[in-house]
Design a protein around this motif. Sequence first.
Motif, mmCIF file in Angstrom:
data_model
loop_
_atom_site.group_PDB
_atom_site.id
_atom_site.type_symbol
_atom_site.label_atom_id
_atom_site.label_comp_id
_atom_site.label_asym_id
_atom_site.label_seq_id
_atom_site.Cartn_x
_atom_site.Cartn_y
_atom_site.Cartn_z
ATOM 1 N N TRP A 164 33.919 30.288 41.479
ATOM 2 C CA TRP A 164 32.571 31.116 41.312
ATOM 3 C C TRP A 164 32.881 32.518 41.593
ATOM 4 C CZ3 TRP A 164 33.404 25.991 42.612
ATOM 5 C CH2 TRP A 164 32.195 25.119 42.348
ATOM 6 N N TYR A 165 32.074 33.354 40.960
ATOM 7 C CA TYR A 165 32.081 34.483 40.879
ATOM 8 C C TYR A 165 30.574 35.187 41.124
ATOM 9 C CZ TYR A 165 30.601 34.735 35.943
ATOM 10 O OH TYR A 165 29.952 34.511 34.799
ATOM 11 N N GLN A 166 30.364 36.410 41.643
ATOM 12 C CA GLN A 166 29.339 37.063 41.983
ATOM 13 C C GLN A 166 28.699 37.866 40.744
ATOM 14 O OE1 GLN A 166 26.400 37.959 43.240
ATOM 15 N NE2 GLN A 166 27.365 38.264 45.303
ATOM 16 N N THR A 167 27.371 37.503 40.399
ATOM 17 C CA THR A 167 26.868 38.110 39.111
ATOM 18 C C THR A 167 26.304 39.373 39.424
ATOM 19 O OG1 THR A 167 24.772 37.105 39.598
ATOM 20 C CG2 THR A 167 26.366 35.901 38.339
ATOM 21 N N ILE B 88 38.948 40.972 36.904
ATOM 22 C CA ILE B 88 37.590 40.654 36.162
ATOM 23 C C ILE B 88 37.869 39.001 36.116
ATOM 24 C CG2 ILE B 88 36.520 40.713 33.957
ATOM 25 C CD1 ILE B 88 37.951 43.295 33.603
ATOM 26 N N ILE B 89 36.560 38.294 36.550
ATOM 27 C CA ILE B 89 36.074 37.052 36.217
ATOM 28 C C ILE B 89 34.657 36.954 35.802
ATOM 29 C CG2 ILE B 89 36.071 34.744 36.916
ATOM 30 C CD1 ILE B 89 37.948 35.034 39.087
ATOM 31 N N LEU C 299 35.717 32.160 28.909
ATOM 32 C CA LEU C 299 36.133 32.577 30.207
ATOM 33 C C LEU C 299 37.020 33.962 30.084
ATOM 34 C CD1 LEU C 299 35.805 32.353 33.190
ATOM 35 C CD2 LEU C 299 37.822 30.867 32.913
ATOM 36 N N VAL C 300 36.769 34.972 30.827
ATOM 37 C CA VAL C 300 37.750 36.109 30.873
ATOM 38 C C VAL C 300 38.184 36.326 32.513
ATOM 39 C CG1 VAL C 300 38.144 38.466 30.725
ATOM 40 C CG2 VAL C 300 36.778 37.438 28.914
ATOM 41 N N CYS C 301 39.488 35.837 32.492
ATOM 42 C CA CYS C 301 39.797 35.508 33.940
ATOM 43 C C CYS C 301 41.121 36.274 34.162
ATOM 44 C CB CYS C 301 40.174 34.226 34.347
ATOM 45 S SG CYS C 301 40.409 34.114 36.049
ATOM 46 N N GLU C 302 40.962 37.701 34.684
ATOM 47 C CA GLU C 302 42.204 38.537 35.088
ATOM 48 C C GLU C 302 42.944 37.900 36.228
ATOM 49 O OE1 GLU C 302 42.882 43.291 35.004
ATOM 50 O OE2 GLU C 302 41.194 42.342 35.672
ATOM 51 N N LEU C 303 42.436 37.104 37.167
ATOM 52 C CA LEU C 303 42.927 36.605 38.357
ATOM 53 C C LEU C 303 44.262 36.024 37.897
ATOM 54 C CD1 LEU C 303 42.664 36.201 41.589
ATOM 55 C CD2 LEU C 303 41.631 34.154 40.749
ATOM 56 N N GLY C 304 45.159 35.930 38.693
ATOM 57 C CA GLY C 304 46.618 35.580 38.585
ATOM 58 C C GLY C 304 46.301 33.755 38.580
ATOM 59 N N ALA C 305 46.673 33.371 37.555
ATOM 60 C CA ALA C 305 46.563 31.779 37.405
ATOM 61 C C ALA C 305 47.365 31.106 38.354
ATOM 62 C CB ALA C 305 46.675 31.511 35.948
ATOM 63 N N ALA D 159 32.181 29.531 37.028
ATOM 64 C CA ALA D 159 33.114 30.026 35.947
ATOM 65 C C ALA D 159 33.182 29.080 35.135
ATOM 66 C CB ALA D 159 34.204 30.882 36.672
ATOM 67 N N HIS D 160 33.101 27.709 35.473
ATOM 68 C CA HIS D 160 33.430 26.316 34.653
ATOM 69 C C HIS D 160 34.939 26.480 34.501
ATOM 70 C CE1 HIS D 160 29.213 25.382 33.161
ATOM 71 N NE2 HIS D 160 29.204 25.546 34.502
ATOM 72 N N LEU D 161 35.625 26.921 35.352
ATOM 73 C CA LEU D 161 37.114 26.875 35.305
ATOM 74 C C LEU D 161 37.378 25.946 36.645
ATOM 75 C CD1 LEU D 161 40.069 27.566 35.081
ATOM 76 C CD2 LEU D 161 39.654 29.777 36.393
ATOM 77 N N TYR D 162 38.088 24.583 36.161
ATOM 78 C CA TYR D 162 38.243 23.736 37.139
ATOM 79 C C TYR D 162 39.832 23.176 37.000
ATOM 80 C CZ TYR D 162 33.109 23.311 36.433
ATOM 81 O OH TYR D 162 31.851 23.587 36.451
#
Length: 538
Positions: free
Chosen positions: A171-174, A363-364, A130-136, A253-256
């Motif tokens: 979830w993110y748009q493909t 980016i996610i 997972l590449v997640c640029e969003l602020g955790a 994104a399988h980020l839970y």
Amino acid sequence: MPHAVTIATPGLQALILCGPGNSFPTFTTNPDENPKALLPIANRPMVWYPLEFCYRAGITDITLVCPPSAAEAIGTALKTNPFLTSLPYPRPDLISPKDLDQNTGTAEILRLPELQSLVVSDFLVLPCDLVCELGADKLLQAWMVQSASLPDILFDGSSSSVRRSGGLGVWYQTKTATPIKGEETDFTATVSLPASSVLPPKGSLFTHLSKVVYTMPTDSLKDLVDENSGLITRQDLLRHHPRVRMLNTHRDAHLYIFPRWIMDLIRDNESLETIGEDVVGWWAKAGWQQGIPAKLKLDKILGHTDDGKDTPNKSASSSPSKSDHATKDTSPENQISSSDIPPMLAYVHPSAPPAQAAAPAPIIRRVDTAQLLLQVSLQLAKLPSLEELGGPDVQGASPYAHTRKVAYPEGVKPRTTITKTDSLVADNVTVQEKTSIKECVIGANCQINEGAKLSQCLLMDGVVVGKNCKLTKCILGKRSEIGEGCVLTDCEVQENMLVERKTEAKEEKFMSSSGLEATEEEFAAEGGSDGDNSDADE
């Protein structure tokens, strides 16, 4: 130099699942020595990205979970790779449960005894790709405000009158400006959250939150539609939620962010194999479909029965079945109501930033195919470097920005062209004269010889490109060598492979057959030379 995390910790644990990388056949043919978690994305190991995400959120109780066969390679990288050793203290733990293999489902991993004893609080689950640029911090804020329960956070969820914490997924748009053909998507149905009289804080994610009521992979949905000659919608769903939003081009994104009781749910329901399709899917349906809460034993897990205590040995012995319900008291007063089920929320990442925003949307992306490995690496290469921005503390600097676009300018000869706005060139790279490098990521210790022309390529560490080669949209594995005068387009080259000089190829995978031959025992098991050996390459 590594440093300790200085922001307040939210008290959550994090599990990063490091899978085998079956979707990278060219680069992980030996997943024990070259696990997927160590493949480079924009010159950093893949697992660096979820680790950095956790540290950015202040989470320091981090555990990497991998098969025993991959533990040595990942453990060595944690001690020696400069990007991994530069991460803050404390260091992540690495566990390799003895019963974990390359085919174990994600929910089955959380059911293993080592994981059941490890998780003692609310926790995050992330894939290593997972590449997640969003602020955790924004995700954690959204979960704590909209879904978390204070007694649960304080480890006091024993009372049946206490509201239990829910979960949050991403979830993110493909379908982006550069879509990947064949990228996996998930069918997800959501409903709006109750309106609030208070305006959300500026910059928060609250406006993009909704409640998940149904989710499954799009491929599974297509099979279901073919089987039933259409999409059948249950009346219970429409009775509870007359207005449903359906997404079919987004991806989980399988980020839970999960509450601790999810570990009990997985332990007590052995039929749950995967997190995304099974755990989240059944949990979402439990909020509106009659009978699902009892089937999942949520009355006991959430503390709505008289005993109120978990009984692991008794409840983990079998999965939910019809015979289980025949012996239970299913009278209305003893059944858990759908309104008592904590919500599973979705953060649906917007594909474009607000009109007034100066920067592009964060980016996610999951990076679980070679095409995505190339695309995301090239996307990250376009980020301005810290040298260009004036330092890491400049507002708007991406956490994924590199220090410099060309880390070793002394190795670049005169009369070369490197487009620094969209390229990355790592340490100890030598570039000879009359070379053109446009929109590429070049790993450490590579050699680009005279007259070579590279466009939209990803080179891993130690690659040698011969004179007058022309490479377009190629991925070259570690220490591979491309002979003089080769013309390759959309090709993948396995590590340590030599591509003969003057080779011309398009959409090919250059791989060694060493180690792929069937043994005499395997050949005999397939029925000898007259048998059908078509499955041997799977």
